[in-house]
Design an enzyme around this catalytic site. Structure first.
Site, PDB file in Angstrom:
ATOM      1  N   CYS A 175      24.807   9.814 -30.360  1.00 19.05           N
ATOM      2  CA  CYS A 175      24.503  10.798 -29.313  1.00 19.05           C
ATOM      3  C   CYS A 175      23.029  10.685 -28.914  1.00 19.05           C
ATOM      4  O   CYS A 175      22.154  10.620 -29.789  1.00 19.05           O
ATOM      5  CB  CYS A 175      24.801  12.212 -29.815  1.00 19.05           C
ATOM      6  SG  CYS A 175      24.315  13.434 -28.585  1.00 19.05           S
ATOM      7  N   GLU A 181      24.773  11.922 -40.180  1.00 21.85           N
ATOM      8  CA  GLU A 181      23.614  12.012 -39.271  1.00 21.85           C
ATOM      9  C   GLU A 181      22.303  12.021 -40.063  1.00 21.85           C
ATOM     10  O   GLU A 181      21.317  11.385 -39.670  1.00 21.85           O
ATOM     11  CB  GLU A 181      23.700  13.278 -38.406  1.00 21.85           C
ATOM     12  CG  GLU A 181      22.512  13.366 -37.448  1.00 21.85           C
ATOM     13  CD  GLU A 181      22.452  14.660 -36.667  1.00 21.85           C
ATOM     14  OE1 GLU A 181      23.509  15.197 -36.288  1.00 21.85           O
ATOM     15  OE2 GLU A 181      21.329  15.137 -36.421  1.00 21.85           O
ATOM     16  N   THR A 218      20.935  17.833 -35.829  1.00 18.42           N
ATOM     17  CA  THR A 218      21.288  18.437 -34.533  1.00 18.42           C
ATOM     18  C   THR A 218      22.323  19.552 -34.645  1.00 18.42           C
ATOM     19  O   THR A 218      22.419  20.385 -33.754  1.00 18.42           O
ATOM     20  CB  THR A 218      21.869  17.381 -33.577  1.00 18.42           C
ATOM     21  OG1 THR A 218      22.967  16.763 -34.224  1.00 18.42           O
ATOM     22  CG2 THR A 218      20.841  16.363 -33.180  1.00 18.42           C
ATOM     23  N   SER A 260      30.453  19.305 -39.646  1.00 10.68           N
ATOM     24  CA  SER A 260      29.345  20.192 -39.999  1.00 10.68           C
ATOM     25  C   SER A 260      29.247  21.366 -39.027  1.00 10.68           C
ATOM     26  O   SER A 260      29.109  22.524 -39.427  1.00 10.68           O
ATOM     27  CB  SER A 260      28.065  19.353 -39.974  1.00 10.68           C
ATOM     28  OG  SER A 260      26.948  20.136 -40.155  1.00 10.68           O
TER      29      SER A 260
END
Ligand code: SF4
Length: 308
Positions: free
Chosen positions: A96, A126, A164, A223
């Site tokens: 992303c 991530e 994020t 998440s």
């Protein structure tokens, strides 16, 4: 029973882009296309791409030579990129753009000589990708207690970045603790956090004011979906994370007059419909969509998929 749907819910622009990259790669290059890690954390999405010819692997060593390979939306460590380069694999990067932005922020802080602190969940792909993208040691903190345990020489210039799928609300106590502990500290602009995470969390808070039970549609390893369920619980509404309608437990709804539904950023709308269908099998329902923030963000696809 009254059913309220949170707005916005479900797919974010990063997830839409990642799925489209796999679909377009399958069309352009033909199957199989290899995808490192679940493209997004949702079994329904993964299964439907598998049917179209995507093969999901956890390690690049499982990818045969010359095979088109997609990196998932969560991002990868630099070592993974290097392995793909060394093996000459044609790569499409579905990380992303907002995750890439966090990587770049981290690199900039390290280039300025700052010690980097990442606020995030240990083991999440991530977080592993971000820690592996920045060229320097990164201290991972998951809680205010972790901040207390950080031992760095007095006056160390530090900077923080965040995973994020954490919102402003999730990180504010940790950031306050960091600011109290370190005199020379920098962090990204608060407006830089992922719009989708913030909007979905704000929407679930609005939803919680109207309902007795919240159903969060999403995968157990997602998440941001877990976080939505936690927020519902924190504000005092019984909240459950369910993959689809088959996981709905009628006992949860025994005393409920109004039920709220939301969905994590990786959960497709068909699964929300599936949950509504499951509710209809218990009794008559009226469905209304709450007003909410409109999202019209779109991320560009990699050039090799849009050309020609
Ligand atoms: S939740 Fe935010 S950072 Fe994650 S994929 Fe979606 S838009 Fe990107």
């Amino acid at each position: 029973m009254e059913v309220f749907l949170a707005q916005p819910r479900g797919f974010c622009a990063g997830v839409v882009r990642a799925i489209e990259i796999v679909e377009r790669a399958l069309e352009k290059y033909g199957p199989p296309v290899y995808v490192r890690h679940e493209i997004v954390h949702n079994k329904h999405v993964v299964e439907s791409l598998k049917k179209k010819g995507a093969i999901f692997v956890e390690d690049l060593s499982e990818v045969p030579p010359k095979s088109v390979t997609v990196f998932s939306a969560h991002g990868v460590a630099r070592s993974v990129e290097e392995e793909a380069e060394a093996r000459d694999l044609p790569v499409l990067n579905a990380t992303c753009p907002l995750v890439t932005k966090v990587h770049n922020q981290g690199k900039r802080y390290i280039a300025k000589g700052r010690t980097l602190i990442l606020i995030g969940h240990a083991g999440h792909p991530e977080v592993e990708g971000t820690m592996g993208q920045v060229p320097g040691p990164v201290f991972l903190v998951q809680s205010v207690e972790d901040v207390a345990e950080l031992i760095l020489p007095a006056g160390t210039p530090v900077a923080y970045i965040t995973q994020t799928t954490l919102s402003v609300d999730d990180t504010k106590d940790i950031i306050t603790a960091l600011q109290a502990k370190f005199t020379d500290i920098q962090g990204p602009d608060i407006r830089d956090i992922c719009y989708a995470t913030q909007n979905r969390q704000s929407a679930v808070r609005d939803l919680s004011k109207l309902v007795d039970v919240i159903l969060v549609v999403g995968a157990a390893n997602s998440s941001n979906s877990n976080r939505l369920r936690e927020i519902g619980t924190e504000v005092g509404v019984a909240s459950y994370l369910i993959a689809d309608g088959s996981e709905l437990n009628p006992d949860w709804l025994k005393d409920a007059k109004a039920v709220g539904i939301t969905a994590g950023a990786s959960a497709p709308e068909v699964l929300v419909d599936d949950v509504i269908e499951a509710l209809r099998r218990i009794g008559p329902v009226t469905v209304s969509v709450l007003p909410g923030r409109e999202e019209n963000i779109e991320f560009r696809l990699p050039a090799e998929l849009t050309a020609g």
